[in-house]
Scaffold this motif. Structure first.
Motif, PDB file in Angstrom:
ATOM      1  N   VAL A  78       0.861  -1.181   0.000  1.00  7.15           N
ATOM      2  CA  VAL A  78       0.000   0.000   0.000  1.00  7.15           C
ATOM      3  C   VAL A  78       0.895   1.228   0.000  1.00  7.15           C
ATOM      4  N   CYS A  79       0.617   2.139  -0.917  1.00  4.68           N
ATOM      5  CA  CYS A  79       1.468   3.315  -1.050  1.00  4.68           C
ATOM      6  C   CYS A  79       1.146   4.359   0.006  1.00  4.68           C
ATOM      7  N   ARG A  80       2.202   4.790   0.693  1.00  2.00           N
ATOM      8  CA  ARG A  80       2.059   5.860   1.677  1.00  2.00           C
ATOM      9  C   ARG A  80       2.777   7.128   1.227  1.00  2.00           C
TER      10      ARG A  80
ATOM     11  N   ALA B 137       1.596  11.844  -2.665  1.00  7.41           N
ATOM     12  CA  ALA B 137       0.545  12.022  -3.674  1.00  7.41           C
ATOM     13  C   ALA B 137      -0.636  11.103  -3.380  1.00  7.41           C
ATOM     14  N   CYS B 138      -0.353   9.901  -2.969  1.00  6.67           N
ATOM     15  CA  CYS B 138      -1.440   8.974  -2.640  1.00  6.67           C
ATOM     16  C   CYS B 138      -2.132   9.375  -1.342  1.00  6.67           C
ATOM     17  N   GLN B 139      -1.337   9.842  -0.382  1.00  6.00           N
ATOM     18  CA  GLN B 139      -1.941  10.272   0.887  1.00  6.00           C
ATOM     19  C   GLN B 139      -2.955  11.393   0.659  1.00  6.00           C
TER      20      GLN B 139
ATOM     21  N   PHE C  24       6.606   3.775  -0.512  1.00  6.56           N
ATOM     22  CA  PHE C  24       6.493   5.231  -0.527  1.00  6.56           C
ATOM     23  C   PHE C  24       6.450   5.819  -1.924  1.00  6.56           C
ATOM     24  N   CYS C  25       6.165   5.063  -2.884  1.00  7.91           N
ATOM     25  CA  CYS C  25       5.761   5.473  -4.227  1.00  7.91           C
ATOM     26  C   CYS C  25       5.803   4.237  -5.102  1.00  7.91           C
ATOM     27  N   LEU C  26       4.776   4.080  -5.890  1.00 12.28           N
ATOM     28  CA  LEU C  26       4.726   2.964  -6.839  1.00 12.28           C
ATOM     29  C   LEU C  26       4.794   3.482  -8.270  1.00 12.28           C
ATOM     30  N   GLY C  27       5.143   4.768  -8.412  1.00 15.23           N
ATOM     31  CA  GLY C  27       5.243   5.344  -9.746  1.00 15.23           C
ATOM     32  C   GLY C  27       3.897   5.513 -10.428  1.00 15.23           C
ATOM     33  N   ASN C  28       2.861   5.623  -9.638  1.00 23.91           N
ATOM     34  CA  ASN C  28       1.502   5.714 -10.181  1.00 23.91           C
ATOM     35  C   ASN C  28       0.766   6.871  -9.509  1.00 23.91           C
ATOM     36  N   CYS C  29       1.541   7.957  -9.252  1.00 21.23           N
ATOM     37  CA  CYS C  29       1.054   9.033  -8.387  1.00 21.23           C
ATOM     38  C   CYS C  29      -0.209   9.701  -8.914  1.00 21.23           C
ATOM     39  N   ALA C  30      -0.354   9.804 -10.220  1.00 25.09           N
ATOM     40  CA  ALA C  30      -1.517  10.503 -10.782  1.00 25.09           C
ATOM     41  C   ALA C  30      -2.803   9.709 -10.615  1.00 25.09           C
TER      42      ALA C  30
HETATM   43  S1  FES Z   1       2.937   8.485  -4.177  1.00 27.68           S
HETATM   44 FE1  FES Z   1       1.746   6.683  -4.409  1.00 27.68          FE
HETATM   45  S2  FES Z   1       2.268   6.046  -6.378  1.00 27.68           S
HETATM   46 FE2  FES Z   1       3.535   7.751  -6.101  1.00 27.68          FE
END
Ligand code: FES
Length: 169
Positions: free
Chosen positions: A87-89, A92-94, A128-134
């Motif tokens: 799970v991305c924390r 951008a996801c937060q 802390f990022c999955l490269g799918n921020c948008a």
């Molecule tokens: S911050 Fe969640 S995919 Fe980049």
């Protein structure tokens, strides 16, 4: 939601395979991190036996190897579950519901972040990022990247993956 395939193959721990991997990277400058990354990528975690093996092969102390393994939170020290959830924390996801999704995931699975269910069925990890921020909030389930995941989506993705024995339908 989006779907993006990522490599998921995990090899069960094998000292022989690990020895080959260590030797493949042993000649690199500063080989310890490349070796540990290769082992982690292959097995999904750093087996306790690997500490001794890496120390012997690289001619360094077990304490040095152990220190690096425990310093980096990315190195798991127990095998991942059959279904591995990240799970991305990242920020951008937060900002788009990730915090609530993390709370939902821990509550729904009854697992803290960074742990595996006692039956080995599921592990829950933070990244802390999955490269799918948008397209957050983002998760991976058994290596499949998903975006704009609502709590109900999360439950469905996990139950589908568990029902299919670790893959995803
Ligand atoms: S911050 Fe969640 S995919 Fe980049």
């Amino acid at each position: 939601m989006t779907l993006h395939e990522m490599p998921t193959a995990m090899t069960p721990w094998s000292k022989e395979v690990a020895t080959e991997l260590v030797r493949d990277h042993a000649a690199e400058p500063g080989p310890l991190l490349p070796v540990l990354h290769a082992l982690h990528e292959a097995f999904g975690y750093i087996d306790p036996e690997a500490i001794e093996l890496v120390a012997q092969e690289l001619n360094i102390s077990r304490a040095d190897v152990y220190g690096v393994v425990t310093f980096y939170a990315d190195f798991r020290r127990t095998p991942p579950g059959r279904v591995r959830i990240q799970v991305c924390r990242g920020e951008a996801c937060q900002a788009v519901g990730g915090r609530g999704l993390v709370e939902h995931a821990t509550r729904s699975l009854g697992l803290e972040l960074g742990t595996t269910a006692p039956d080995g069925s599921v592990s829950l990890e933070e990244v802390f990022c999955l490269g799918n921020c948008a397209l957050g909030p983002s998760v991976t389930v058994s290596g499949h990247l998903r975006g704009r995941v609502e709590p109900a989506d999360f439950d469905r993705l996990v139950s589908d993956a568990v029902a299919s024995g670790g893959g995803e339908r």
